[in-house]
Design a protein around this motif. Sequence first.
Motif, PDB file in Angstrom:
ATOM      1  N   GLY B 428       0.868  -1.174  -0.029  1.00  0.00           N
ATOM      2  CA  GLY B 428       0.120   0.213   0.010  1.00  0.00           C
ATOM      3  C   GLY B 428       1.074   1.173  -0.026  1.00  0.00           C
ATOM      4  O   GLY B 428       1.887   1.222   0.362  1.00  0.00           O
ATOM      5  N   PHE B 429       0.318   2.239  -0.437  1.00  0.00           N
ATOM      6  CA  PHE B 429       0.868   3.680  -0.403  1.00  0.00           C
ATOM      7  C   PHE B 429      -0.206   4.564  -0.188  1.00  0.00           C
ATOM      8  O   PHE B 429      -1.429   4.392  -0.367  1.00  0.00           O
ATOM      9  CB  PHE B 429       1.741   3.776  -1.591  1.00  0.00           C
ATOM     10  CG  PHE B 429       0.990   4.031  -2.791  1.00  0.00           C
ATOM     11  CD1 PHE B 429       0.233   3.345  -3.676  1.00  0.00           C
ATOM     12  CD2 PHE B 429       0.419   5.793  -2.747  1.00  0.00           C
ATOM     13  CE1 PHE B 429      -0.557   3.622  -4.718  1.00  0.00           C
ATOM     14  CE2 PHE B 429      -0.143   6.087  -4.131  1.00  0.00           C
ATOM     15  CZ  PHE B 429      -0.780   5.128  -4.820  1.00  0.00           C
ATOM     16  N   GLY B 430       0.374   5.869   0.386  1.00  0.00           N
ATOM     17  CA  GLY B 430      -0.509   7.023   0.699  1.00  0.00           C
ATOM     18  C   GLY B 430       0.162   8.151   0.649  1.00  0.00           C
ATOM     19  O   GLY B 430       1.419   8.438   0.835  1.00  0.00           O
ATOM     20  N   ARG B 431      -0.438   9.370   0.307  1.00  0.00           N
ATOM     21  CA  ARG B 431       0.037  10.815   0.541  1.00  0.00           C
ATOM     22  C   ARG B 431      -0.983  11.649   1.242  1.00  0.00           C
ATOM     23  O   ARG B 431      -2.062  11.494   0.898  1.00  0.00           O
ATOM     24  CB  ARG B 431       0.409  11.216  -0.730  1.00  0.00           C
ATOM     25  CG  ARG B 431       1.010  12.721  -0.961  1.00  0.00           C
ATOM     26  CD  ARG B 431       0.963  13.041  -2.388  1.00  0.00           C
ATOM     27  NE  ARG B 431       0.948  14.568  -2.046  1.00  0.00           N
ATOM     28  CZ  ARG B 431       0.082  15.728  -2.012  1.00  0.00           C
ATOM     29  NH1 ARG B 431      -1.178  15.324  -1.740  1.00  0.00           N
ATOM     30  NH2 ARG B 431       0.253  16.722  -1.896  1.00  0.00           N
ATOM     31  N   ARG B 432      -0.511  12.208   2.204  1.00  0.00           N
ATOM     32  CA  ARG B 432      -1.513  13.230   2.833  1.00  0.00           C
ATOM     33  C   ARG B 432      -0.782  14.559   3.358  1.00  0.00           C
ATOM     34  O   ARG B 432       0.449  14.248   3.494  1.00  0.00           O
ATOM     35  CB  ARG B 432      -2.209  12.237   3.964  1.00  0.00           C
ATOM     36  CG  ARG B 432      -1.127  11.892   5.201  1.00  0.00           C
ATOM     37  CD  ARG B 432      -1.608  11.092   5.978  1.00  0.00           C
ATOM     38  NE  ARG B 432      -2.691  11.811   6.858  1.00  0.00           N
ATOM     39  CZ  ARG B 432      -3.414  11.293   7.742  1.00  0.00           C
ATOM     40  NH1 ARG B 432      -3.612  10.065   7.889  1.00  0.00           N
ATOM     41  NH2 ARG B 432      -4.332  12.177   8.284  1.00  0.00           N
ATOM     42  N   PRO B 433      -1.481  15.461   3.465  1.00  0.00           N
ATOM     43  CA  PRO B 433      -0.954  16.748   3.933  1.00  0.00           C
ATOM     44  C   PRO B 433      -0.561  16.544   5.502  1.00  0.00           C
ATOM     45  O   PRO B 433      -1.186  16.243   6.003  1.00  0.00           O
ATOM     46  CB  PRO B 433      -1.755  17.713   3.712  1.00  0.00           C
ATOM     47  CG  PRO B 433      -3.098  17.242   3.583  1.00  0.00           C
ATOM     48  CD  PRO B 433      -2.868  15.583   3.017  1.00  0.00           C
ATOM     49  N   THR B 434       0.624  17.325   5.720  1.00  0.00           N
ATOM     50  CA  THR B 434       1.020  17.244   7.154  1.00  0.00           C
ATOM     51  C   THR B 434       1.458  18.847   7.534  1.00  0.00           C
ATOM     52  O   THR B 434       2.085  19.504   6.815  1.00  0.00           O
ATOM     53  CB  THR B 434       2.304  16.723   7.337  1.00  0.00           C
ATOM     54  OG1 THR B 434       2.045  15.211   6.950  1.00  0.00           O
ATOM     55  CG2 THR B 434       2.452  16.336   8.889  1.00  0.00           C
ATOM     56  N   GLU B 435       0.974  19.325   8.668  1.00  0.00           N
ATOM     57  CA  GLU B 435       1.246  20.683   9.240  1.00  0.00           C
ATOM     58  C   GLU B 435       2.589  20.936   9.254  1.00  0.00           C
ATOM     59  O   GLU B 435       3.437  20.108   9.610  1.00  0.00           O
ATOM     60  CB  GLU B 435       0.609  20.832  10.467  1.00  0.00           C
ATOM     61  CG  GLU B 435      -0.896  20.720  10.451  1.00  0.00           C
ATOM     62  CD  GLU B 435      -1.403  21.179  11.941  1.00  0.00           C
ATOM     63  OE1 GLU B 435      -0.624  21.213  13.005  1.00  0.00           O
ATOM     64  OE2 GLU B 435      -2.660  21.029  11.944  1.00  0.00           O
ATOM     65  N   THR B 436       3.175  22.061   8.988  1.00  0.00           N
ATOM     66  CA  THR B 436       4.408  22.481   9.163  1.00  0.00           C
ATOM     67  C   THR B 436       4.570  23.515  10.289  1.00  0.00           C
ATOM     68  O   THR B 436       3.408  23.664  10.897  1.00  0.00           O
ATOM     69  CB  THR B 436       5.141  23.544   7.952  1.00  0.00           C
ATOM     70  OG1 THR B 436       4.199  24.941   7.902  1.00  0.00           O
ATOM     71  CG2 THR B 436       4.830  22.654   6.657  1.00  0.00           C
ATOM     72  N   ALA B 437       5.850  23.616  10.846  1.00  0.00           N
ATOM     73  CA  ALA B 437       5.818  24.512  11.889  1.00  0.00           C
ATOM     74  C   ALA B 437       5.987  26.116  11.564  1.00  0.00           C
ATOM     75  O   ALA B 437       6.322  26.937  12.546  1.00  0.00           O
ATOM     76  CB  ALA B 437       6.988  24.077  12.842  1.00  0.00           C
ATOM     77  N   LEU B 438       5.789  26.618  10.280  1.00  0.00           N
ATOM     78  CA  LEU B 438       5.793  27.576  10.003  1.00  0.00           C
ATOM     79  C   LEU B 438       4.834  28.727  10.473  1.00  0.00           C
ATOM     80  O   LEU B 438       3.764  28.262  10.571  1.00  0.00           O
ATOM     81  CB  LEU B 438       5.836  27.709   8.452  1.00  0.00           C
ATOM     82  CG  LEU B 438       7.035  26.911   7.694  1.00  0.00           C
ATOM     83  CD1 LEU B 438       6.773  27.124   6.148  1.00  0.00           C
ATOM     84  CD2 LEU B 438       8.235  27.789   7.887  1.00  0.00           C
TER      85      LEU B 438
END
Lengths: 125, 627
Positions: B428-438
């Motif tokens: 399986g594979f996946g791509r999801r957005p992740t928060e930055t610390a900016l």
Amino acid sequence: MEFALPFKHPEPEGCLTCHSAHGASRLEMREALREETCVECHIEYKGPFLFEHEGPRGEACMGCHQPHGASNRRLLNYADTRSLCMSCHLTLEAVHIQNPGAIFKDCLLCHTEVHGSNWSREFYR
Amino acid sequence: MSLAALFLVLQQSPPDQGQDDAGDYSLTGEVAVGQHFVGRRGNVEEFKAEEALDTGLFLRSFRLEAERKSDAALLDSFEVIAEGLGEPEEHARFAAELDHWRASGRYFRSRFTGVTTSDQHPFDIERHGASLGVEHADIDTRMGVELSWVDRRGLAIGTRSVDFGFVAGFPRLTRDWELAARSHFDRDLGWAELSWTIQAARLTTNDDLSFTLPSPSFPAADVSEEFAADTRGNSLGSSIRLTHATDDGLWRLDGGVSLSRNHQAGNSTGHETGFFFDPSLPFIKDSTGKLANHLDAWSVDLGATRILSPEAEVYLRLKHEDVRAVGHLDRVSTLDELMGDPPSVYAAQDLAKERTRRDTLELGSLVDLADSTTAELSVSLGREDLFVLEQIEGMTTRFFDDSLLDYGADGTLDWDLSDGWDTNFSAGFGRRPTETALAGPSFTFRDQRSYYLAAGARWRPAAEFDLTLSARHDGLESTAFDANEETERLSLSGSWRPAEDLSLQASYSHTSFDLSSETSFVFVDPMTGTSTVPATVTYQSIERMASAALRWQAASAFQPALVLTRVETSGSSAFVLSHVAVQLPYLMDGGRELGVELALIDFDSTGVLASSAYEAGIFTVYLRQGF
């Protein structure tokens, strides 16, 4: 391999406590195991919660727990909680540690309601 | 008397659940009570966190099931079940049925103890909860209502930032109290099945902390703080779902709508005494806060499943979710510098707004490719329009207004090679957005990508022998923090029954865990102020776990078992756990069982966490009586 480990889920009716032997298709039984079997007894985790803990795709409770046997009494897939949480949340250290030499500790001390919450997006309560 | 002779003497008929007639009911069940004897040395707090057992009596299990035997009986049936009373996890429940009515209740209590060596703070938390419900069901309608209550009490030994340092060792108390009501209504409408739920909940929380402790900068002078916060919240939600199956059994269609609303309001008060970098410059600070959070959410989903055969189907699901949240925290602080001037008053507001609209598409199938081969595939695609605004004292700390995409896929192939061999492969594979610390308007999201590969084989050449080998590799990568993680797990397990009355199970697993992530260390200096320095944090661990269980059923009345487990981890979370368990159940006539269990535990943590070790012996004797 899990059956020889010291901590396991109580099985008052043996395998049939959770597994259905007959009466459903293989697909239905698999879906029932993933979605329904655990929360029939553990109703406090059934939800629906406003803020759900999104577990690994399609694995539901088994994404974190191993009911057949584990090395810890919480029946976790890893021997310690830190490794379990970070197996998905790989940026936790970077977010939480801002002091040199600090040690990443147990997530569940603050995020106590990790199964789901109607009150806190971060599962604090 | 020889051991063999002893077993002959002990040989009894196996226990049965028994059945008693008590007046108007036929009764079945069992009761088992036990006594733990716990001996321990070393770090007792660590032992409590892992085992949480004390010497004392406990109810191992209680089960009573009653069925109506005569028309004079008040109820058709009832059951009472309890387990673990006197242990860290306690559960009890009952149910009673009469005609189409069913009443049920449940109680649980759990205790958790945390320790400094493995946790941020020593921490104890205890939960009590109970529910009471009633349900009515007939041939086409099922409806019910349930009231539940949960009480959660926590005690933490806290730390607080003071004067570029920390004070520690004071208690912080938290208490939550939740009362909820849930109802459900399910009805077969003929052309579809309707399922409707409504739930409402009220949550009350209290937080308190208080300390007077030496200043970390000037230990001869004390600093103090008293803080208390109370919140009250209401939550209301409802969902309706319709499910329709076509007469030919080829299609299953369903759709649902859910709504929820959540509101919280709270107040806080604080009183601090301290000084500005020098005990000759004292101050008194009083503050009040008002909190208000409001959240509205709704979602709608539609699904279609095409049933190709009893073992094969494909499905499609669409879901739209909409969430709006607004939160305010208004603070007023009064600072008296004890210089004779009137205290200065300072007011500020923190604000958080979020609006998200998300659409998700899922497509999947489970298909028998051949008699001995099954394939499962699922694909998902999501798009989220997200608006985020967070301000602290008027300064924007996060702002984002854009769209985000995520997608993923899983596939599994089960292949029976022959009567003795089963194999399975999954990926399986996946791509999801992740928060930055900016911070500020620069705040944004980056990608988190994941994949896994897994394979397993099971060899079962004969009914008494079984060998399983499995391997899995997981990879995670986040560009939000330049973080990488690799996890590999290899496990081998087998079981062997060399004789009819003897079985052996053994297993070994090796897991490596390697995480590296970029971050910023924050340095605070009273002279130069605050500075940040780019840094890398890592978390690495190797976990080796071996276990073996030997069970002997030489005599039907005596079925001893020996279970050995050893877990070794190295790296960031290093510890060694050895666990030996001996189980000696003795089964007697009349459904009676007398058992003895002994567990020996040796735990030694030597990693980057503070070292901690304990040894413990838990001796348990129990008596079970079936009826």
